[in-house]
Design an enzyme around this catalytic site. Structure first.
Site, PDB file in Angstrom:
ATOM      1  N   TYR A   1     -20.158   4.198  -5.770  1.00 60.20           N
ATOM      2  CA  TYR A   1     -19.537   5.532  -5.851  1.00 60.20           C
ATOM      3  C   TYR A   1     -19.681   6.065  -7.278  1.00 60.20           C
ATOM      4  CZ  TYR A   1     -16.138   9.002  -4.102  1.00 60.20           C
ATOM      5  OH  TYR A   1     -15.514  10.143  -3.654  1.00 60.20           O
TER       6      TYR A   1
ATOM      7  N   ASP B   1      -7.003   3.443  -1.464  1.00 60.89           N
ATOM      8  CA  ASP B   1      -6.944   2.924  -0.106  1.00 60.89           C
ATOM      9  C   ASP B   1      -8.313   2.887   0.569  1.00 60.89           C
ATOM     10  OD1 ASP B   1      -7.101   5.669  -0.130  1.00 60.89           O
ATOM     11  OD2 ASP B   1      -5.767   5.977   1.566  1.00 60.89           O
ATOM     12  N   ARG B   2      -9.333   3.451  -0.080  1.00 65.29           N
ATOM     13  CA  ARG B   2     -10.641   3.566   0.578  1.00 65.29           C
ATOM     14  C   ARG B   2     -11.460   2.273   0.484  1.00 65.29           C
ATOM     15  NH1 ARG B   2     -13.407   9.120  -1.139  1.00 65.29           N
ATOM     16  NH2 ARG B   2     -14.815   8.498   0.577  1.00 65.29           N
TER      17      ARG B   2
ATOM     18  N   GLY C   1      -9.943   7.071  -4.208  1.00 66.96           N
ATOM     19  CA  GLY C   1      -8.621   6.718  -3.710  1.00 66.96           C
ATOM     20  C   GLY C   1      -8.501   5.227  -3.481  1.00 66.96           C
TER      21      GLY C   1
ATOM     22  N   ASP D   1       0.860  -1.189   0.000  1.00 67.64           N
ATOM     23  CA  ASP D   1       0.000   0.000   0.000  1.00 67.64           C
ATOM     24  C   ASP D   1       0.894   1.236   0.000  1.00 67.64           C
ATOM     25  OD1 ASP D   1      -2.031   1.880   0.340  1.00 67.64           O
ATOM     26  OD2 ASP D   1      -2.032   1.645   2.524  1.00 67.64           O
ATOM     27  N   ILE D   2       0.918   1.963  -1.128  1.00 65.07           N
ATOM     28  CA  ILE D   2       1.760   3.159  -1.246  1.00 65.07           C
ATOM     29  C   ILE D   2       0.908   4.381  -0.967  1.00 65.07           C
ATOM     30  CG2 ILE D   2       3.257   4.508  -2.759  1.00 65.07           C
ATOM     31  CD1 ILE D   2       3.881   2.012  -4.309  1.00 65.07           C
ATOM     32  N   GLY D   3       1.193   5.049   0.144  1.00 67.36           N
ATOM     33  CA  GLY D   3       0.453   6.234   0.533  1.00 67.36           C
ATOM     34  C   GLY D   3       1.180   7.505   0.143  1.00 67.36           C
ATOM     35  N   ASN D   4       0.675   8.625   0.633  1.00 66.04           N
ATOM     36  CA  ASN D   4       1.271   9.915   0.302  1.00 66.04           C
ATOM     37  C   ASN D   4       2.645  10.101   0.926  1.00 66.04           C
ATOM     38  OD1 ASN D   4      -0.819  11.454  -1.277  1.00 66.04           O
ATOM     39  ND2 ASN D   4      -2.056  10.898   0.498  1.00 66.04           N
TER      40      ASN D   4
END
Length: 241
Positions: A85, A94-95, A92, A6-9
């Site tokens: 949605y 990750d949601r 995003g 999981d690559i986040g900000n």
């Protein structure tokens, strides 16, 4: 075994799953070097999945594509819930994994997931397994940075997670009170509004600041810091089938 990335900000989180169980996990800075070749040699990784909220992937992703059965999670990926949605391609990455894991943990329930990281994300999935959406607001660090950036004299502070005062008796104390009490009031208020519409709602919290919220939100709450990783593994297994 499965590798979930999981690559986040600001950070990269990974987990290794063996027969559905999380057996290894770590968090690294996006600027740190990750020797994926050595990593794979030391483990029997067969499948991998990547989720990213950024546009540029680190070089190790190419190795995963070459050496594992690789899946990049995006809006076209098959998932075990119904996504309602409206703009699925802008959601995003990750949601959805977070609500998918929460829904599996609490089947047949309306579930609100609060993901507290760089941003605070509110994600809702109903008892029928339909993801409807939620909300996004600035995270704790982002609020401190905004106060410093958009004023001339307010200092740049970092969060004091032990701060308990309501009345700030100095400029530093006032900033801590405004931000730290503000995010708790926000999360509590939003949760209450969901509960009014969905009686029996289950609330699950995850993300880097999950512990801070868990201690301060008054009503019962489930905390799971690995919710996104678990959701990604569920998605990987769903596509493997």
């Amino acid at each position: 075994m499965n590798l979930v990335v999981d690559i986040g900000n600001t950070r990269i989180k990974y987990g290794v799953f063996d027969k559905g169980e999380l057996v290894e996990h770590a968090v690294i800075d996006r600027n740190d070097k990750f020797d994926i070749t050595v990593f794979l040699k030391q483990r029997s990784i067969r499948r991998s999945i990547l989720s990213a909220v950024v546009n540029h992937f680190p070089p190790f992703v190419n190795v995963l594509k070459e050496r594992t059965n690789f899946l990049e999670f995006n809006s076209e990926t098959k998932i075990p819930v119904k996504n309602l949605y409206r703009t699925a391609n802008t959601l995003g990455n990750d949601r959805l994994p977070a609500v998918i894991a929460a829904q599996q943990q609490h089947p047949g329930k309306d579930v609100l997931v609060i993901d507290s990281g760089t941003c605070i994300k509110y994600n809702f999935i109903n008892a029928k397994g339909e993801y409807l959406g939620g909300g996004i607001s600035p995270g704790i660090d982002m609020r401190f940075k905004a106060l410093n950036t958009f004023t001339d004299r307010l200092p740049l502070l970092t969060a004091d997670y032990d701060f308990e005062e309501l009345v700030g008796t100095s400029s530093v104390g006032s900033l801590q009170s405004g931000v730290m009490n503000g995010v708790i009031s926000e999360a509590s208020g939003i949760r209450e509004r969901y509960e009014q519409q969905y009686p029996g709602l289950v609330c699950v919290i995850t993300g880097g600041n999950a512990g801070f919220f868990e201690k301060r939100l008054k009503k019962p709450i489930f905390a799971d810091p690995f919710l996104v990783l678990k959701g990604l593994n569920i998605i990987l297994e769903h596509n493997a089938k």
